[in-house]
Design an enzyme around this catalytic site. Structure first.
Site, PDB file in Angstrom:
ATOM      1  CB  CYS A   2      -0.902   0.008   1.229  1.00 21.69           C
ATOM      2  SG  CYS A   2      -1.737  -1.560   1.545  1.00 21.69           S
ATOM      3  CB  ILE A  50      -1.736  -8.914  -0.326  1.00 19.27           C
ATOM      4  CG1 ILE A  50      -1.249  -7.951  -1.416  1.00 19.27           C
ATOM      5  CG2 ILE A  50      -1.000 -10.238  -0.413  1.00 19.27           C
ATOM      6  CD1 ILE A  50      -1.335  -8.476  -2.824  1.00 19.27           C
ATOM      7  CG  ASN A  70       3.865   0.194   2.239  1.00 18.72           C
ATOM      8  OD1 ASN A  70       3.423  -0.712   1.553  1.00 18.72           O
ATOM      9  ND2 ASN A  70       4.991   0.827   1.957  1.00 18.72           N
ATOM     10  CG  ASP A  93      -0.939  -8.366   6.887  1.00 23.00           C
ATOM     11  OD1 ASP A  93      -1.900  -8.016   6.174  1.00 23.00           O
ATOM     12  OD2 ASP A  93       0.221  -7.989   6.687  1.00 23.00           O
ATOM     13  CB  VAL A 253      11.465  -8.970 -19.058  1.00 24.10           C
ATOM     14  CG1 VAL A 253      10.048  -9.078 -18.514  1.00 24.10           C
ATOM     15  CG2 VAL A 253      12.411  -8.416 -17.989  1.00 24.10           C
TER      16      VAL A 253
END
Length: 499
Positions: A2, A50, A70, A93, A253
């Site tokens: 976040c 999440i 966060n 959490d 990638v």
């Protein structure tokens, strides 16, 4: 994962909205702005859900406080059971921090295990903390008689601030009691004792590593894995694939037929992954350069170079998952960089250098991983930086990390004990593959020369000074107060331990 904003003793919801809007990319699922009577704080939060996806909205009120977090707390279930499940209003959490603080144990901040940055406000004080390595960012600035906190520098851009400070990794700021350092990096060991057998060490390392990967897989959504084909990401992916009851989604990638793409395909086949690739071109690099520099919040040449392939890996992964595992931290923890070879017979110095470099990651590689993945609302997880794994790895002698091949050839093998611990996970050609930096193995360095030449209107090669000036010019064009951003950007830290 976040983004958060907190204004303490600043009653300005409009300012909180302006600041959270600047970092809304960090949490595309939901944005909340909240205050409580009697608490002189306005908090804003943008959420990437999440854990506790249904009822984990933030900021979280409770126990006479207001909290914004966060990050991820991986031991939240154990903490919830110990604290008493009846106290919890959400499945998030993050809520464990609220109740740990309320219980008032002197060392409560050491209980959460994971990657996190948070701000908690009560009627009397504001408290802000950050995880041991600084995986998650947090900044603090004074505005008048109040304090402002935010997850990224760009939240403060245009506010005319004179100074700003990062909440340092492993520290807790308390407006009443000041700053305390609650985590100190364990000092690395140098040599084996006498005729000590290294086998028990690498066998235990494997168990600790497996536990770390399983811990960092905890989520209420699917977690994938970046896979460059290098040792670190391949080990993480291989262990994760064994830990799941479904095929692991992996993401690689690079330029067409670059070494990373070729190696990653081989690893993915070996571990039975559901593999995805994205091929980029020099034209793609030129196009996304302003976006990357803006979100990176830095014009550092090496950081920008490594951020470019990270952007494409994020773009690919975000099409399929909301969280990924990465191999960040293994090079710092197990002596994986080319310059570490200079310490071949200087094990005390190598151990000290490993300890030093782990303490600087928040300003370089971890800044790149956080900013670039969060720019697209993707959570990046770093199991090599698990606190238990760090503690064990720092007890392993540096002589087993950079191990001499033989007295005759004078060579050495980086990350030897990590390779030995994972010998059965990957084919020998992959396990002992020569290390390449992400921007090199993906083909970014060569393609970037073409891109830079086009942007500057000069023939290649473009020298580093010209490259750096271009990056700074791009950054200055993207921010209202570029000097403020540049003055506070993370930078590569000098001061390596002398050989």
């Amino acid at each position: 994962m976040c983004g958060l904003v907190c204004l303490w003793n600043i009653d300005d919801a409009a300012l909180a909205r302006r600041m959270i809007d600047r970092i809304a990319h960090r949490g595309p699922d939901e944005t909340g702005i909240h205050s409580l009577p009697g608490i002189p704080a306005v908090m804003a939060h943008c959420r990437l859900s999440i854990i506790g996806t249904e009822n984990g909205s933030q900021p979280i009120p409770g126990e006479g406080a207001l909290l914004a977090v966060n990050g991820e707390i991986y031991n939240h279930r154990a903490l919830r059971a110990a604290l008493g499940p009846a106290r919890f209003a959400t499945d998030s959490d993050s809520e464990v921090i609220l109740h740990l603080f309320a219980d008032g144990a002197p060392t409560w901040i050491a209980e959460p295990d994971g990657m996190f940055a948070f701000v908690l406000a009560t009627p009397e004080r504001v408290v802000a903390g950050r995880d041991p390595l600084g995986i998650k960012p947090l900044f603090m600035a004074r505005i008048g008689d109040g304090l402002a906190f935010a997850s990224e520098l760009k939240a403060f851009d245009g506010l005319g601030l004179d100074t700003i400070a990062a909440i340092e990794p492993g520290t807790l700021f308390d407006s009443r009691h000041g700053v305390r350092r609650w985590f100190r990096m364990p000092q690395g060991a140098a040599d084996l004792r006498g005729d000590e057998d290294p086998e028990p060490l690498w066998r235990e390392l494997r168990l600790v590593l497996e536990a770390a990967v399983r811990k960092w897989l905890v989520a209420d959504v699917e977690v994938g894995s970046f896979l460059s084909g290098g040792l670190d990401s391949s080990i993480v992916a291989a262990i994760a694939a064994q830990s799941l009851d479904r095929p692991l989604k992996t993401f690689s990638v690079g330029m067409a037929d670059s070494p990373d793409l070729v190696a990653a395909r081989a690893v993915a086949r070996h571990i039975g992954a559901e593999h995805h690739e994205l091929v980029f071109t020099a034209e793609d690099l030129a196009e996304i350069l302003p976006h990357v520099i803006y979100h990176l919040e830095s014009a550092d040449t090496d950081l920008v170079r490594s951020a470019l392939p990270t952007h494409f890996a994020t773009t690919l992964a975000r099409r399929h998952v909301k969280a990924v595992l990465t191999g960040e931290g293994a090079d710092e923890l197990f002596a994986g960089y080319s310059y570490h070879h200079a310490y071949r017979n200087r094990h005390r110095q190598l151990a000290d250098e490993i300890t030093r470099s782990l303490g600087t990651m928040h300003n370089i590689n971890l800044q790149r991983v956080d900013r670039i993945t969060m720019a697209q609302g993707l959570e990046a997880r770093t199991p090599f930086l698990d606190r238990d794994l760090i503690a064990f790895a720092q007890s392993i002698p540096a002589s087993l990390k950079m191990k001499a091949d033989s007295e005759a050839d004078g060579g050495s093998t980086e990350k030897w004990i990590l390779r030995k611990a994972c010998e059965d996970l990957l084919p020998p050609a992959l396990l002992w593959r020569k290390k390449a930096q992400f921007d090199e193995g993906s083909g970014t360095v060569e393609a970037l020369q073409t891109a830079l030449s086009g942007l500057l209107g000069t023939a290649p090669p473009v020298d580093r000074n010209s490259e750096g000036r271009l990056y700074e010019r791009i950054l200055r064009e993207r921010f209202e107060e570029p000097d403020f951003i540049l003055a506070n950007a993370g930078v590569w830290t000098g001061g390596r331990v002398a050989v």
